[in-house]
Design an enzyme around this catalytic site. Structure first.
Site, short mmCIF file in Angstrom:
data_model
loop_
_atom_site.label_atom_id
_atom_site.label_comp_id
_atom_site.label_asym_id
_atom_site.label_seq_id
_atom_site.Cartn_x
_atom_site.Cartn_y
_atom_site.Cartn_z
N ARG A 32 54.96 -4.18 81.66
CA ARG A 32 55.12 -2.77 82.01
C ARG A 32 56.57 -2.34 82.26
O ARG A 32 56.92 -1.89 83.35
CB ARG A 32 54.23 -2.41 83.20
CG ARG A 32 52.78 -2.78 82.96
CD ARG A 32 51.84 -2.19 83.95
NE ARG A 32 51.42 -0.85 83.57
CZ ARG A 32 50.51 -0.15 84.22
NH1 ARG A 32 49.94 -0.63 85.28
NH2 ARG A 32 50.16 1.06 83.84
N CYS A 86 48.95 -2.09 88.65
CA CYS A 86 48.19 -3.29 88.31
C CYS A 86 49.02 -4.23 87.45
O CYS A 86 49.77 -3.79 86.58
CB CYS A 86 46.93 -2.90 87.55
SG CYS A 86 45.63 -2.28 88.60
N LYS A 91 41.91 10.52 87.91
CA LYS A 91 43.06 9.86 88.56
C LYS A 91 44.34 10.06 87.75
O LYS A 91 45.36 10.48 88.29
CB LYS A 91 42.79 8.36 88.71
CG LYS A 91 44.02 7.52 88.99
CD LYS A 91 43.68 6.09 89.29
CE LYS A 91 44.05 5.05 88.29
NZ LYS A 91 45.35 5.01 87.69
N ASN A 92 44.27 9.77 86.45
CA ASN A 92 45.51 9.78 85.67
C ASN A 92 46.02 11.19 85.40
O ASN A 92 47.16 11.35 84.93
CB ASN A 92 45.32 9.00 84.36
CG ASN A 92 45.27 7.50 84.62
OD1 ASN A 92 45.47 7.06 85.75
ND2 ASN A 92 45.01 6.72 83.58
N ARG A 144 41.50 1.87 94.25
CA ARG A 144 42.64 2.62 93.71
C ARG A 144 42.18 3.69 92.75
O ARG A 144 42.88 4.69 92.56
CB ARG A 144 43.59 1.67 92.98
CG ARG A 144 44.31 0.72 93.89
CD ARG A 144 45.29 -0.11 93.15
NE ARG A 144 46.13 0.78 92.34
CZ ARG A 144 47.13 0.38 91.60
NH1 ARG A 144 47.42 -0.89 91.52
NH2 ARG A 144 47.85 1.24 90.92
N ASP A 152 42.08 0.96 79.05
CA ASP A 152 41.47 0.96 80.39
C ASP A 152 39.97 0.66 80.34
O ASP A 152 39.36 0.36 81.36
CB ASP A 152 41.68 2.32 81.07
CG ASP A 152 43.12 2.49 81.54
OD1 ASP A 152 43.86 1.50 81.58
OD2 ASP A 152 43.51 3.63 81.86
C1 UD1 Z 1 49.11 4.90 81.52
C2 UD1 Z 1 47.89 4.92 82.40
C3 UD1 Z 1 47.11 3.61 82.27
C4 UD1 Z 1 46.79 3.33 80.80
C5 UD1 Z 1 48.05 3.43 79.94
C6 UD1 Z 1 47.77 3.33 78.45
C7 UD1 Z 1 48.47 6.31 84.29
C8 UD1 Z 1 48.81 6.38 85.74
N1 UD1 Z 1 48.29 5.10 83.78
O1 UD1 Z 1 49.95 3.84 81.94
O2 UD1 Z 1 45.91 3.74 83.01
O3 UD1 Z 1 46.28 2.03 80.68
O4 UD1 Z 1 48.71 4.70 80.16
O5 UD1 Z 1 46.85 4.28 78.06
O6 UD1 Z 1 48.35 7.31 83.62
N2 UD1 Z 1 56.03 0.62 77.34
C9 UD1 Z 1 57.29 0.07 77.17
N3 UD1 Z 1 58.35 0.68 77.80
C10 UD1 Z 1 58.20 1.80 78.57
C11 UD1 Z 1 56.91 2.35 78.74
C12 UD1 Z 1 55.83 1.74 78.11
O7 UD1 Z 1 57.48 -0.92 76.47
O8 UD1 Z 1 59.20 2.32 79.10
C13 UD1 Z 1 54.87 -0.02 76.66
C14 UD1 Z 1 53.87 -0.63 77.67
O9 UD1 Z 1 54.22 -1.93 78.03
C15 UD1 Z 1 52.56 -0.55 76.89
C16 UD1 Z 1 52.72 0.74 76.06
O10 UD1 Z 1 54.12 1.01 76.03
O11 UD1 Z 1 52.44 -1.63 76.02
C17 UD1 Z 1 51.99 1.94 76.62
O12 UD1 Z 1 52.25 2.07 78.01
P1 UD1 Z 1 52.21 3.50 78.73
O13 UD1 Z 1 51.48 4.47 77.86
O14 UD1 Z 1 53.57 3.86 79.16
O15 UD1 Z 1 51.31 3.19 80.02
P2 UD1 Z 1 51.47 3.78 81.47
O16 UD1 Z 1 52.03 5.16 81.41
O17 UD1 Z 1 52.12 2.77 82.34
#
Ligand code: UD1
Length: 448
Positions: free
Chosen positions: A121, A116, A22-23, A421, A328
């Protein structure tokens, strides 16, 4: 309402093929809109997040077709730059259309992304990185942003923190994207992908420091490089992108989903039994395999796992960016450790709301105490079926299925829409391992 009915307490035995990732599918499908010519994606999972992504591509004017697990995306007729509606608001990865649309069209308008509710986020890293490439954010639609977007007011998107979000969505434009040096405050998966999607067609060279190392990012880079991009990983969390004028068509096969594989391994650990995974992405699961080995579960290189009746407890596991233990898989691990011999502790370092699953597991008899970002789990010999629980999110749903498969009696799990999902057919997969699990629908019988 659809819900899962599970009669537990059976070992899981049999063979399984893991669905496509998925990711990886979500950024790769988004990247199809860059450049010319159709792309064909094989092993594309039939899950709701993928269907939502395809719907967004069609909204932008791309043609998409699906035959089984093969999807084609032709962006040649693409003309729109605004996305809106339930699909865009539902999935977190809709934010990746920001980088891709800016790369191809120079402008983008989209609602604040959904996904989710596992934590706050924010998307500030994405926005800051794109700004460095020359993107401007405004509070209203950039000229020509077409598509008739009418965005819903979204909490946290009022731009008061200077994030550049309009009161009802994200509006971005760039006359020209220019390569730049970017350092991410944390190795965010989404921010790394968004930056790559924008930088791949920018003028000049972009260097991302502190980039995420997740295998899905390598898949995105591999896909783009096969289309003619020049992206390379360098030592120390650095990714270098040499901007290109255009990208060509390609046929690409997605890897197996490491998180689905990991959650099924943990279900095996909770229930006991022996499972042969035909395509286990073992090299991407080293953190989990190390934990499973401490739990007394053996996983051989050829994808055969063997687990006894109850796993052993494990002290102090902390979630971390790849190659650390994946957030995850934290909830499925908590479910399995609920049955372990002894006391375990898990630290959640990535998403603050991921412990919501604990309350549902407690309803099933698990002994879990949450103190801040630490969950203390005292293993019990049996979990109780009979409880009615609701999946709090996608991976929390997988954790409840794991607990119900190991529990005595029958369980009912609501919130199947979360599970769908990310899991193509969780009933088919566990039935093939001998489990009693089925998807049932409540008849809404009205008496007039
Ligand atoms: C992706 C994955 C999700 C997984 C996560 C962490 C997809 C579609 N989803 O989510 O399944 O759980 O990586 O491995 O690939 N953060 C900020 N500001 C930002 C972006 C992130 O503060 O602009 C923080 C987030 O709150 C979190 C951390 O950084 O604590 C990591 O998040 P991130 O790696 O960005 O997760 P996703 O890309 O949303």
């Amino acid at each position: 309402m659809r819900y899962l009915e599970i009669a537990g307490r059976r070992p899981l035995c049999g063979e399984l093929t893991i669905q496509g990732s998925k990711n990886a599918a979500l950024p790769v499908l988004t990247a199809c809109l860059l450049g010319d010519g159709p792309c064909i994606i094989d092993n594309c999972p039939q899950i709701q997040d993928v269907e939502d992504t395809l719907a967004i591509l069609r909204m932008l004017g791309c043609k998409t077709e699906r035959t089984g697990h093969t999807v084609s995306v032709d962006p040649s007729g693409m003309e729109k730059t605004a996305i809106f509606g339930p699909q865009a608001e539902r999935i977190r990865s809709s934010v990746l259309f920001l980088g891709a649309l800016l790369g191809r069209m120079g402008e983008a308008a989209l609602p604040y992304p959904g996904g989710c509710a596992i934590g706050s986020r924010p998307i500030d890293y994405h926005l800051r990185a794109l700004e460095k490439l020359g993107v401007r954010f405004s509070k209203s639609s950039p000229s020509g942003a077409s598509g008739g977007a009418s965005f819903r007011q979204t909490e946290g998107s009022d731009g008061e923190d200077g994030s550049g979000l309009g009161s009802d969505g994200i509006y971005a434009s760039a006359t020209r994207l220019r390569g730049a040096g970017i350092r991410l405050p944390q190795p965010s998966v989404g921010a790394t992908e968004n930056t790559i999607l924008a930088a791949v067609l920018a003028d000049g060279e972009t260097v991302i420091e502190n980039a995420a190392l997740e295998p899905e990012i390598d898949e995105l880079c591999r896909f783009l490089n096969l289309r003619g991009a020049k992206i390379r990983r360098e030592r120390g969390r650095r990714i270098r992108i040499f901007g290109k004028q255009t990208l060509g068509p390609v046929r690409y096969r997605l890897d197996a989903d490491r998180i689905v594989a990991g959650s099924y391994l943990l279900a095996g650990a909770a229930c006991g039994g022996s499972i042969h995974f035909r395509n286990l992405p073992a090299e991407q699961l080293s953190a989990l395999l190390a934990v499973l080995s401490r739990m007394g579960v053996q996983v051989a290189e050829d994808g055969r796992m063997c687990a006894g009746e109850r796993p052993l407890a494990v002290e102090n596991i902390a979630t971390a960016p790849y190659p650390g233990f994946p957030t995850d898989l934290q909830s499925p691990l908590m479910a399995a450790l609920g049955l372990a011999r002894g006391e375990s502790r898990i630290w959640e370092r990535m998403f603050e709301n991921r412990f919501r699953t604990a309350a549902c597991l407690r309803k099933m008899g698990a002994d879990i105490t949450i103190e801040g970002s630490c969950a203390r789990i005292k293993g019990t010999a049996t979990l109780r079926g009979g409880a009615e629980v609701r999946a709090p999110d996608l991976r929390g749903g997988a954790a409840l299925v794991t607990a119900a498969l190991a529990a005595s009696g029958r369980s009912r799990i609501e919130g199947y829409e979360y599970i769908a999902r990310g899991y193509e057919d969780i009933c088919r997969d566990f039935q093939s391992l001998g489990a009693e699990i089925r998807l049932t629908e409540d008849r809404d019988e009205k008496v007039w």
